[in-house]
Design a protein around this motif. Structure first.
Motif, PDB file in Angstrom:
ATOM      1  N   VAL A  61      -6.336  11.846   6.554  1.00  0.00           N
ATOM      2  CA  VAL A  61      -6.104  10.416   6.714  1.00  0.00           C
ATOM      3  C   VAL A  61      -5.969   9.770   5.335  1.00  0.00           C
ATOM      4  O   VAL A  61      -6.691  10.098   4.409  1.00  0.00           O
ATOM      5  CB  VAL A  61      -7.258   9.766   7.490  1.00  0.00           C
ATOM      6  N   GLY A  62      -5.029   8.862   5.203  1.00  0.00           N
ATOM      7  CA  GLY A  62      -4.864   8.105   3.977  1.00  0.00           C
ATOM      8  C   GLY A  62      -4.971   6.620   4.271  1.00  0.00           C
ATOM      9  O   GLY A  62      -4.887   6.199   5.415  1.00  0.00           O
ATOM     10  N   VAL A  63      -5.155   5.843   3.244  1.00  0.00           N
ATOM     11  CA  VAL A  63      -5.274   4.402   3.402  1.00  0.00           C
ATOM     12  C   VAL A  63      -4.277   3.727   2.471  1.00  0.00           C
ATOM     13  O   VAL A  63      -4.174   4.091   1.300  1.00  0.00           O
ATOM     14  CB  VAL A  63      -6.696   3.916   3.063  1.00  0.00           C
ATOM     15  N   MET A  64      -3.521   2.785   3.000  1.00  0.00           N
ATOM     16  CA  MET A  64      -2.627   1.996   2.168  1.00  0.00           C
ATOM     17  C   MET A  64      -3.018   0.528   2.332  1.00  0.00           C
ATOM     18  O   MET A  64      -3.074   0.029   3.455  1.00  0.00           O
ATOM     19  CB  MET A  64      -1.169   2.176   2.590  1.00  0.00           C
ATOM     20  N   LEU A  65      -3.299  -0.122   1.242  1.00  0.00           N
ATOM     21  CA  LEU A  65      -3.704  -1.520   1.286  1.00  0.00           C
ATOM     22  C   LEU A  65      -2.667  -2.379   0.591  1.00  0.00           C
ATOM     23  O   LEU A  65      -2.131  -2.002  -0.452  1.00  0.00           O
ATOM     24  CB  LEU A  65      -5.065  -1.704   0.599  1.00  0.00           C
ATOM     25  N   ILE A  66      -2.409  -3.532   1.156  1.00  0.00           N
ATOM     26  CA  ILE A  66      -1.458  -4.468   0.584  1.00  0.00           C
ATOM     27  C   ILE A  66      -2.002  -4.956  -0.757  1.00  0.00           C
ATOM     28  O   ILE A  66      -3.172  -5.285  -0.898  1.00  0.00           O
ATOM     29  CB  ILE A  66      -1.228  -5.669   1.525  1.00  0.00           C
ATOM     30  N   GLY A  67      -1.150  -5.006  -1.773  1.00  0.00           N
ATOM     31  CA  GLY A  67      -1.552  -5.483  -3.081  1.00  0.00           C
ATOM     32  C   GLY A  67      -2.251  -4.441  -3.926  1.00  0.00           C
ATOM     33  O   GLY A  67      -2.806  -4.752  -4.968  1.00  0.00           O
ATOM     34  N   TRP A  68      -2.251  -3.197  -3.496  1.00  0.00           N
ATOM     35  CA  TRP A  68      -2.967  -2.138  -4.221  1.00  0.00           C
ATOM     36  C   TRP A  68      -2.375  -1.882  -5.598  1.00  0.00           C
ATOM     37  O   TRP A  68      -3.032  -1.360  -6.480  1.00  0.00           O
ATOM     38  CB  TRP A  68      -2.943  -0.862  -3.387  1.00  0.00           C
ATOM     39  N   GLY A  69      -1.108  -2.237  -5.814  1.00  0.00           N
ATOM     40  CA  GLY A  69      -0.456  -1.947  -7.087  1.00  0.00           C
ATOM     41  C   GLY A  69      -0.773  -2.931  -8.190  1.00  0.00           C
ATOM     42  O   GLY A  69      -0.350  -2.749  -9.322  1.00  0.00           O
ATOM     43  N   GLY A  70      -1.526  -3.967  -7.931  1.00  0.00           N
ATOM     44  CA  GLY A  70      -1.825  -4.972  -8.950  1.00  0.00           C
ATOM     45  C   GLY A  70      -3.006  -4.584  -9.820  1.00  0.00           C
ATOM     46  O   GLY A  70      -3.485  -3.452  -9.811  1.00  0.00           O
ATOM     47  N   ASN A  71      -3.488  -5.557 -10.593  1.00  0.00           N
ATOM     48  CA  ASN A  71      -4.607  -5.316 -11.499  1.00  0.00           C
ATOM     49  C   ASN A  71      -5.863  -4.859 -10.765  1.00  0.00           C
ATOM     50  O   ASN A  71      -6.521  -3.901 -11.176  1.00  0.00           O
ATOM     51  CB  ASN A  71      -4.925  -6.575 -12.306  1.00  0.00           C
ATOM     52  N   ASN A  72      -6.225  -5.538  -9.692  1.00  0.00           N
ATOM     53  CA  ASN A  72      -7.440  -5.185  -8.954  1.00  0.00           C
ATOM     54  C   ASN A  72      -7.307  -3.805  -8.318  1.00  0.00           C
ATOM     55  O   ASN A  72      -8.233  -3.010  -8.349  1.00  0.00           O
ATOM     56  CB  ASN A  72      -7.752  -6.229  -7.884  1.00  0.00           C
ATOM     57  N   THR A  75      -7.596  -1.049 -10.912  1.00  0.00           N
ATOM     58  CA  THR A  75      -8.976  -0.936 -11.381  1.00  0.00           C
ATOM     59  C   THR A  75      -9.823  -0.189 -10.359  1.00  0.00           C
ATOM     60  O   THR A  75     -10.602   0.706 -10.717  1.00  0.00           O
ATOM     61  CB  THR A  75      -9.577  -2.336 -11.642  1.00  0.00           C
ATOM     62  N   VAL A  76      -9.676  -0.525  -9.094  1.00  0.00           N
ATOM     63  CA  VAL A  76     -10.428   0.156  -8.040  1.00  0.00           C
ATOM     64  C   VAL A  76     -10.033   1.630  -7.984  1.00  0.00           C
ATOM     65  O   VAL A  76     -10.887   2.511  -7.881  1.00  0.00           O
ATOM     66  CB  VAL A  76     -10.215  -0.528  -6.670  1.00  0.00           C
ATOM     67  N   THR A  77      -8.740   1.915  -8.066  1.00  0.00           N
ATOM     68  CA  THR A  77      -8.270   3.303  -8.045  1.00  0.00           C
ATOM     69  C   THR A  77      -8.849   4.083  -9.217  1.00  0.00           C
ATOM     70  O   THR A  77      -9.318   5.214  -9.055  1.00  0.00           O
ATOM     71  CB  THR A  77      -6.729   3.351  -8.092  1.00  0.00           C
ATOM     72  N   GLY A  78      -8.840   3.487 -10.412  1.00  0.00           N
ATOM     73  CA  GLY A  78      -9.421   4.136 -11.580  1.00  0.00           C
ATOM     74  C   GLY A  78     -10.900   4.410 -11.407  1.00  0.00           C
ATOM     75  O   GLY A  78     -11.396   5.481 -11.774  1.00  0.00           O
TER      76      GLY A  78
END
Length: 100
Positions: A61-72, A75-78
């Motif tokens: 299962v994967g998760v895609m969230l709207i706006g994930w490519g921005g600064n926040n 940072t969360v991905t890092g």
């Protein structure tokens, strides 16, 4: 509630074919286009045939969230990756380690 992997749902249609690895469906996508011809607008029906293949093997299962490519999001991905791989980095204040 039953686990969804235990449920058997089949579609009986001449447009759906089941193989051992995939479910293949032929779908006709119908729509209308409006074009201008001289002094009038003409609505013309059009369609596209789509061949859809879905693998039968259940993947992770994967998760895609709207706006994930921005600064926040970056940072969360890092932070997630730093904690997962226990990465350390040097800053002006010394060695930093990930900590939830």
């Amino acid at each position: 509630m039953k686990n969804s992997q235990n449920l058997n749902v089949l579609v009986e249609s001449p447009n759906v074919k089941y193989t051992e690895r995939a479910i293949e469906a032929v779908y006709e996508y119908a729509r209308n286009t409006v074009v201008r011809e001289n002094d009038r607008y003409v609505c013309k029906p059009t369609s596209s045939v789509l061949n859809i293949r879905t693998q039968r093997k259940v993947s992770k299962v994967g998760v895609m969230l709207i706006g994930w490519g921005g600064n926040n999001g970056s940072t969360v991905t890092g932070a997630i990756l730093a904690n997962k791989h226990n990465l350390c980095w040097q800053s002006k204040d010394g060695l930093k380690k990930p900590n939830w």
